[in-house]
Design a protein around this motif. Structure first.
Motif, PDB file in Angstrom:
ATOM      1  N   UNK A 103       0.809  -1.220   0.000  1.00 38.84           N
ATOM      2  CA  UNK A 103       0.000   0.000   0.000  1.00 38.84           C
ATOM      3  C   UNK A 103       0.845   1.275   0.000  1.00 38.84           C
ATOM      4  N   UNK A 104       2.147   1.124  -0.136  1.00 39.19           N
ATOM      5  CA  UNK A 104       3.003   2.305  -0.218  1.00 39.19           C
ATOM      6  C   UNK A 104       3.133   3.059   1.088  1.00 39.19           C
ATOM      7  N   UNK A 111       0.688  -1.162 -11.264  1.00 41.53           N
ATOM      8  CA  UNK A 111       1.250   0.138 -10.860  1.00 41.53           C
ATOM      9  C   UNK A 111       1.543   0.160  -9.373  1.00 41.53           C
ATOM     10  N   UNK A 159       1.435   1.514  -5.692  1.00 37.70           N
ATOM     11  CA  UNK A 159       0.330   2.224  -5.041  1.00 37.70           C
ATOM     12  C   UNK A 159       0.528   3.730  -5.088  1.00 37.70           C
ATOM     13  N   UNK A 160       1.773   4.155  -4.851  1.00 39.05           N
ATOM     14  CA  UNK A 160       2.016   5.600  -4.760  1.00 39.05           C
ATOM     15  C   UNK A 160       1.764   6.343  -6.056  1.00 39.05           C
ATOM     16  N   UNK A 161       1.651   5.606  -7.172  1.00 36.16           N
ATOM     17  CA  UNK A 161       1.404   6.311  -8.432  1.00 36.16           C
ATOM     18  C   UNK A 161      -0.047   6.191  -8.879  1.00 36.16           C
ATOM     19  N   UNK A 162      -0.910   5.609  -8.050  1.00 35.08           N
ATOM     20  CA  UNK A 162      -2.322   5.490  -8.441  1.00 35.08           C
ATOM     21  C   UNK A 162      -2.975   6.873  -8.468  1.00 35.08           C
ATOM     22  N   UNK A 163      -3.773   7.122  -9.505  1.00 34.72           N
ATOM     23  CA  UNK A 163      -4.430   8.427  -9.574  1.00 34.72           C
ATOM     24  C   UNK A 163      -5.755   8.419  -8.824  1.00 34.72           C
ATOM     25  N   UNK A 164      -6.375   7.266  -8.725  1.00 39.37           N
ATOM     26  CA  UNK A 164      -7.668   7.158  -8.060  1.00 39.37           C
ATOM     27  C   UNK A 164      -7.570   6.082  -6.988  1.00 39.37           C
ATOM     28  N   UNK A 165      -6.739   6.309  -5.970  1.00 38.05           N
ATOM     29  CA  UNK A 165      -6.359   5.196  -5.097  1.00 38.05           C
ATOM     30  C   UNK A 165      -7.525   4.440  -4.462  1.00 38.05           C
TER      31      UNK A 165
END
Ligand SMILES: Nc1ncnc2c1ncn2[C@@H]1O[C@H](COP(=O)(O)OP(=O)(O)O)[C@@H](O)[C@H]1O
Ligand SMILES: [Mg+2]
Lengths: 282, 337
Positions: free
Chosen positions: B48-49, B63, B65-71
């Motif tokens: 989960x970053x 991807x 987690x830290x780069x998710x745009x819509x976490x």
């Protein structure tokens, strides 16, 4: 508790239909919900208002009652030299500790309660969360801070009216009053940055209070002109210059320069807080 | 889909997660099994970053987690540690999360209904029981109706009814094609919940297989044999009706070296294998009856009373809870976490 063993249908993709990635405005809204929904915010702000106005009134009333009294001459002279600074420096000087506490708490309770993990899962890039929190908190303290400074000014000047006449129209007065609210705002961000760096409530509050109250005393002990020079650039000392309607003879910085120094300190701490927020485990 | 590649996390000298790699597929419930302290929660935080690994990567649908745009619309997580402010109401907790994702507040009411917390939505979360807190955590995880769910010990502190509720929820989500990754230190719970298992101990992968296969293998005693002539020995064992696999499954055992190869033999007892080898003149470097996977697992959990056997319908030693449904092992536990 109602606990149906039957699982309610998982709602069909309703929150995902035709959406766009959430923007900074959404983060501001979220931080606003966070800040307004805990008691420590309400209490700190009540303390800020009550202590500031209460002690401003008390100080002004005692001063007025004792005007020209025995041994009051030096004090009266100070007040006459810069009545605005005297009015703003008393009650708010105490009330500002509530801003220090709230600023620290706003970050440290994220850690002590574990909410930081929920917050960072929602904003995995982290920095936007810190930025949104800073903006919302600064806006809140600015509004309450200006109410408190204007309130203190009018209250204090009304009580001292028969001895000194001050009004917002006099040179430097409006700047001092508005500026004191601004300095409270920056103080809140300064405390918030320290809260974010230290992450533990007691340690963060102790550090902020130490920097605001104790550090100037310690640097005052430095030999020669060192003390004065170092003191002038300390965050709180520099930031406090904005409250002077009349610049004093020994000032090394103008009011706005002092405010600028305070802002730079705060910005550096916020940058450090942001850097560490990204690096450290939550 | 969740992929962990060579994840390593150390806290000081303590290696919590040790070169761990696995894949969690969608469409089934994947259990993450291991004794307390095995590194399950740490692994989930790495995915989960929240924590940074010393090495390795974790991705969700390809991807980090830290780069998710819509976490929260991509991943829902229930963490082990509490993550709610005690003076904030359940509703406000969910509301701020929803707002950060640009979701309407009606979604908050939907998930409150889903977990059965509607009546206490405006109460301070600090007054919640453990079970209610878990439900609030599930509500937060479900907020964005995500494709991927990570649930860290979700049944902790729940009453049997709540346990059943979560179990059904996870099965329903998996059958809707979602990726469901759920941790537990209770083999019993995993046996009835998970379709697939990833088992770790001391931060290392012990086994990864379907739950059925894991249970079947766990019941087999095996014998570890090390020999410079594996081909000949394998022949002898197969002729006697035994089974041979590569003997490198258990943790903490050296892999085969140049000089000898490790074999895991099932279906034959150690003395019989020794006799066969002696009669054929095959040299053995090692002949040791080996704990089954479950025993290996038990060994790691030693001292932990709430861990029982997988025997269906049986009572766990050390647990007073009656089975909450016929044919299923007791899973409720007064955990010592
Ligand atoms: N934040 C932390 N700081 C130091 N050690 C930690 C931290 N988190 C976990 N550990 C250690 O890492 C190991 C794995 O812990 P954990 O992931 O909580 O295991 P599990 O969830 O399987 O019970 C334990 O030895 C634990 O003490
Ligand atoms: Mg754990």
């Amino acid at each position: 508790m109602t606990s149906a063993t039957q699982v309610a249908p998982v709602s069909p993709a309703s929150p995902t239909a035709g959406r766009r990635a959430a923007g900074f405005a959404h983060l501001l809204l979220g931080e606003w919900t966070k800040i307004r929904s805990v008691r420590s915010t309400i209490w700190s702000l009540i303390v800020l208002v009550v202590v500031s106005l209460g002690f401003t009134a008390l100080f002004a009333a005692l001063t007025a009652a004792n005007w020209n009294g025995p041994r009051a001459a030096p004090r009266d002279a100070t007040i006459l030299a810069d009545p605005v600074n005297s009015i703003l420096g008393t009650g708010i000087g105490l009330g500002q500790l509530a801003v220090c506490v709230l600023g620290a708490l706003i970050m440290t309770t994220e850690y002590s309660t574990g909410v930081i993990r929920a917050s960072l899962l929602a904003v995995p890039r982290r920095i936007p969360m810190l930025a949104a929190k800073a903006v919302v908190f600064a806006a809140l303290i600015f509004v309450v801070g200006e109410i408190v400074t204007f309130g203190s000014f009018f209250l204090g000047s009304a009580i001292l009216h028969s001895h000194v006449a001050v009004s917002l129209g006099q040179p430097g007065v409006a700047r001092a009053v508005i500026g004191t609210g601004l300095a409270l705002t920056v103080l809140g961000l300064f405390a918030m940055a320290i809260g974010a760096l230290i992450r533990h409530t007691a340690g963060a509050i102790a550090t902020v209070i130490g920097v605001v109250l104790v550090l100037p005393i310690l640097t005052g002990l430095l030999p020669g002109s060192w003390g004065a020079h170092v003191n002038a650039y300390l965050p709180e000392q520099a930031g406090g210059l904005i409250s002077q309607a009349h610049e004093q003879a020994g000032n090394l910085l103008t009011p706005w320069q002092g405010f600028g120094v305070f802002c730079i300190w705060t910005a550096l701490l916020l940058i450090a807080a942001g850097y560490l927020l990204r690096r450290r485990d939550a | 889909m969740i992929e962990a590649r060579d994840l390593t996390k150390r806290y000081g000298d303590n290696t919590a997660v040790d070169h761990l790699s696995f894949t969690v597929e969608p469409g089934r419930v994947t259990g993450f099994l291991g004794p307390n302290g095995a590194g399950k929660s740490t692994t989930m935080r790495l995915i989960l970053g929240l924590d940074r690994p010393q090495s390795g990567t974790a991705t969700i649908n390809g991807r980090p987690y830290r780069s998710l745009t819509d976490p929260l619309r991509t991943v829902g997580a229930l963490l082990e540690a509490k993550s709610v402010h005690s003076s904030r109401s359940a509703r406000n907790h969910l509301l701020f999360l929803a707002q950060t994702q640009g979701m309407p507040s009606t979604r908050v009411d939907e998930v409150l209904d889903l977990v059965g917390l509607h009546a206490v939505a405006r109460k301070r979360a600090g007054g919640f029981s453990l079970g209610m807190s878990q439900r609030l955590g599930i509500a937060a995880a479900m907020l964005g109706d995500p494709q991927v769910l990570l649930l860290d010990e979700p049944v902790n502190g729940l009453d049997p009814e709540g346990v059943l509720w979560i179990r059904n929820l996870m099965k329903q989500l998996a059958s809707a094609g979602k990726t469901v990754f759920v941790s537990s230190h209770l083999m019993n719970e995993m046996a009835v919940t998970a379709d697939h298992l990833i088992v770790i101990g001391r931060g290392k992968l012990i086994a990864e297989s379907s739950t059925q296969e894991f249970i079947a293998r766990s019941s087999d005693k095996s014998v570890l044999v090390r020999t410079p002539d594996p081909a000949r020995l394998t022949e002898l064992i197969l002729a006697e009706g035994g089974k041979v696999t590569d003997g490198e499954v258990a943790p903490g055992e050296a892999a085969s070296s140049e000089a000898s190869k490790a074999l895991a033999v099932t279906g034959l007892a150690a003395p019989r294998i020794g006799e066969l080898a002696a009669s054929a003149g095959v040299v053995l470097h090692e002949l040791s009856p080996r704990a089954s996977l479950e025993e290996a697992f038990l060994e790691l959990t030693s001292g932990s009373v709430e861990f029982g056997t997988h025997d269906p319908g049986g009572q766990q030693p050390g647990s007073q809870q009656p089975a909450d449904e016929p044919g299923h092992a007791s899973v409720a536990e007064r955990s010592a976490r």
